[in-house]
Design a protein around this motif. Structure first.
Motif, mmCIF file in Angstrom:
data_model
loop_
_atom_site.group_PDB
_atom_site.id
_atom_site.type_symbol
_atom_site.label_atom_id
_atom_site.label_comp_id
_atom_site.label_asym_id
_atom_site.label_seq_id
_atom_site.Cartn_x
_atom_site.Cartn_y
_atom_site.Cartn_z
ATOM 1 N N ILE A 201 58.090 14.273 -8.955
ATOM 2 C CA ILE A 201 56.701 14.473 -9.385
ATOM 3 C C ILE A 201 56.608 15.630 -10.370
ATOM 4 N N GLU A 202 57.396 16.687 -10.138
ATOM 5 C CA GLU A 202 57.417 17.812 -11.076
ATOM 6 C C GLU A 202 57.925 17.368 -12.446
ATOM 7 N N ASP A 203 58.950 16.526 -12.469
ATOM 8 C CA ASP A 203 59.449 15.990 -13.743
ATOM 9 C C ASP A 203 58.372 15.184 -14.444
ATOM 10 N N PHE A 204 57.664 14.361 -13.666
ATOM 11 C CA PHE A 204 56.586 13.547 -14.226
ATOM 12 C C PHE A 204 55.501 14.446 -14.821
ATOM 13 N N LEU A 205 55.112 15.488 -14.072
ATOM 14 C CA LEU A 205 54.069 16.401 -14.543
ATOM 15 C C LEU A 205 54.471 17.091 -15.838
ATOM 16 N N GLN A 206 55.707 17.544 -15.886
ATOM 17 C CA GLN A 206 56.186 18.249 -17.083
ATOM 18 C C GLN A 206 56.095 17.336 -18.309
ATOM 19 N N ASP A 207 56.545 16.086 -18.160
ATOM 20 C CA ASP A 207 56.483 15.144 -19.282
ATOM 21 C C ASP A 207 55.039 14.790 -19.622
ATOM 22 N N PHE A 208 54.200 14.626 -18.583
ATOM 23 C CA PHE A 208 52.803 14.256 -18.800
ATOM 24 C C PHE A 208 52.075 15.352 -19.579
ATOM 25 N N ILE A 209 52.235 16.595 -19.136
ATOM 26 C CA ILE A 209 51.538 17.713 -19.779
ATOM 27 C C ILE A 209 51.978 17.870 -21.231
ATOM 28 N N TYR A 210 53.270 17.661 -21.472
ATOM 29 C CA TYR A 210 53.794 17.771 -22.841
ATOM 30 C C TYR A 210 53.168 16.721 -23.750
ATOM 31 N N GLU A 211 52.993 15.497 -23.220
ATOM 32 C CA GLU A 211 52.503 14.389 -24.042
ATOM 33 C C GLU A 211 50.973 14.284 -24.083
ATOM 34 N N TYR A 212 50.310 14.573 -22.935
ATOM 35 C CA TYR A 212 48.891 14.246 -22.831
ATOM 36 C C TYR A 212 47.986 15.416 -22.437
ATOM 37 N N GLY A 213 48.550 16.542 -22.064
ATOM 38 C CA GLY A 213 47.738 17.668 -21.629
ATOM 39 C C GLY A 213 47.673 17.777 -20.112
ATOM 40 N N SER A 214 46.873 18.736 -19.631
ATOM 41 C CA SER A 214 46.850 19.072 -18.207
ATOM 42 C C SER A 214 46.129 18.026 -17.360
ATOM 43 N N LEU A 215 46.532 17.967 -16.101
ATOM 44 C CA LEU A 215 45.857 17.154 -15.096
ATOM 45 C C LEU A 215 44.992 18.050 -14.214
ATOM 46 N N SER A 216 44.037 17.455 -13.524
ATOM 47 C CA SER A 216 43.173 18.203 -12.616
ATOM 48 C C SER A 216 43.823 18.221 -11.229
ATOM 49 N N ILE A 217 44.570 19.282 -10.928
ATOM 50 C CA ILE A 217 45.329 19.353 -9.683
ATOM 51 C C ILE A 217 44.594 20.222 -8.667
ATOM 52 N N LEU A 218 44.202 19.605 -7.558
ATOM 53 C CA LEU A 218 43.513 20.322 -6.489
ATOM 54 C C LEU A 218 44.462 21.308 -5.824
ATOM 55 N N PHE A 219 45.645 20.847 -5.450
ATOM 56 C CA PHE A 219 46.702 21.722 -4.919
ATOM 57 C C PHE A 219 48.017 20.955 -4.891
ATOM 58 N N LYS A 220 49.108 21.722 -4.723
ATOM 59 C CA LYS A 220 50.431 21.166 -4.450
ATOM 60 C C LYS A 220 50.838 21.631 -3.054
ATOM 61 N N THR A 221 51.638 20.819 -2.361
ATOM 62 C CA THR A 221 52.007 21.165 -0.997
ATOM 63 C C THR A 221 53.349 20.538 -0.636
ATOM 64 N N ASN A 222 54.008 21.110 0.363
ATOM 65 C CA ASN A 222 55.211 20.479 0.916
ATOM 66 C C ASN A 222 54.898 19.855 2.282
ATOM 67 N N ASN A 223 53.604 19.672 2.567
ATOM 68 C CA ASN A 223 53.158 19.112 3.843
ATOM 69 C C ASN A 223 52.587 17.717 3.600
ATOM 70 N N SER A 224 53.282 16.678 4.070
ATOM 71 C CA SER A 224 52.837 15.311 3.824
ATOM 72 C C SER A 224 51.530 14.996 4.553
ATOM 73 N N GLU A 225 51.271 15.697 5.688
ATOM 74 C CA GLU A 225 50.012 15.467 6.414
ATOM 75 C C GLU A 225 48.814 15.924 5.587
ATOM 76 N N ALA A 226 49.005 16.974 4.778
ATOM 77 C CA ALA A 226 47.916 17.442 3.918
ATOM 78 C C ALA A 226 47.542 16.368 2.899
ATOM 79 N N ILE A 227 48.547 15.685 2.371
ATOM 80 C CA ILE A 227 48.285 14.595 1.421
ATOM 81 C C ILE A 227 47.552 13.450 2.119
ATOM 82 N N SER A 228 47.982 13.114 3.329
ATOM 83 C CA SER A 228 47.315 12.045 4.084
ATOM 84 C C SER A 228 45.852 12.385 4.350
ATOM 85 N N THR A 229 45.587 13.647 4.676
ATOM 86 C CA THR A 229 44.215 14.089 4.943
ATOM 87 C C THR A 229 43.344 13.946 3.705
ATOM 88 N N VAL A 230 43.882 14.325 2.560
ATOM 89 C CA VAL A 230 43.165 14.222 1.291
ATOM 90 C C VAL A 230 42.827 12.767 0.984
#
Length: 301
Positions: A201-230
């Motif tokens: 995902i970090e690789d994807f973000l780096q390429d995306f930002i280079y080509e298209y600009g920033s994304l609206s990121i609420l947060f990053k986490t290493n907790n999969s339950e946090a993603i499920s909650t969102v």
């Protein structure tokens, strides 16, 4: 009915494609189609239905695939009868990337039942961390995602591919994003994202930002339950492996939708097992991989 036909049926269910199954098994698509047709005629059942979304087992087909998986696993156990009839001891450390932990837990319970003296350790980590842990003998068996171009760099490690994978957007089924089947970079920039801290995902973000600009990121986490909650609360969408979302309870309950990302060429990714070529803990790792593979494939139906 024969074992070859069982292997065909299981591979079609796994790849959701007659042609992909034929490629994986190194036979012609015609051979698989004819063999499955003969099997369906013998059983008096339709095992698969085809649509634009792929080839999927019918309700009767799902039951048949589950039993076929069980038979094939037992055949694997017979082929390694010496190891299977011996009580395994020692340590076995197994790691996986997020989303398949329930299958890892079930596989650990099955192994412990068969080999009570085996000391098991299971954990959830990023794929690159798992590879490093295997190289340093901290882990014996890993279930990982890896770029196809990186496979040649796995010197001294053995990789068995199970699935191809790509990154997709996943959102609550009532979100604005869910009205799309495919989303462009400009459309994606309009929506909030919560992201798992993962190298792909970090690789994807780096390429995306280079080509298209920033994304609206609420947060990053290493907790999969946090993603499920969102996702469950429709707070934001996320990006991840399509394979991972197919295993997610919210997907199985129809509460979230996967959306393809267009206009971005993604590197090819493979998902499967990695382990050292060393024979230390090899018998236990191979048996665990069989349990784990069956649990994932049953869950994938």
């Amino acid at each position: 009915m024969n074992l070859e036909q069982l292997e065909y049926v299981v591979e079609i269910a796994k790849t959701q494609s007659f042609s992909a199954a034929a490629e994986q098994l190194h036979v012609t698509q015609s051979a698989i189609s004819q063999s499955v047709h003969r099997l369906e005629k013998e059983l008096g059942l339709v095992l698969f239905e085809r649509s634009r979304q792929g080839t999927h087992p019918t309700p009767e087909g799902k039951q048949f695939v589950a039993k076929a998986l069980d038979i094939l696993q037992r055949m694997d156990e017979l082929k390694s009868l010496n190891a299977a009839t011996s009580t395994l001891t020692g340590d076995l450390h197994v790691a996986t990337f997020p989303s398949v932990m329930p299958y890892l837990v079930q596989s650990a319970a099955d192994m412990k039942r068969d080999h009570p003296q085996l000391r098991l350790s299971i954990e959830e980590k990023g794929s690159m961390e798992i590879i490093e842990d295997i190289r340093t003998n901290k882990t014996h068996l890993g279930f990982i995602a890896i770029y196809a171009k990186q496979l040649r760099e796995l010197d001294g490690l053995h990789f068995t591919s199970m699935y191809s994978s790509k990154l997709v957007v996943c959102a609550h089924h009532l979100s604005e994003l869910a009205k799309y089947t495919r989303v462009t970079p400009d459309q994606l920039k309009e929506h909030k994202l919560a992201l798992y801290r993962d190298g792909f995902i970090e690789d994807f973000l780096q390429d995306f930002i280079y080509e298209y600009g920033s994304l609206s990121i609420l947060f990053k986490t290493n907790n999969s339950e946090a993603i499920s909650t969102v996702l469950n609360n429709n707070i934001a969408a996320t990006i991840g492996h399509d394979f991972s979302f197919h295993q997610h309870p919210l997907w199985k309950e129809g509460l979230m939708k996967m959306i393809e990302i267009t206009e971005i060429q993604q590197p090819k990714m493979q998902i499967g097992f990695v382990q050292t070529e060393s024979r230390e803990a090899a018998a236990a790792a191979e048996q665990f991989a069989r349990h784990f593979r069956q649990a994932i494939e049953l869950g994938h139906l």
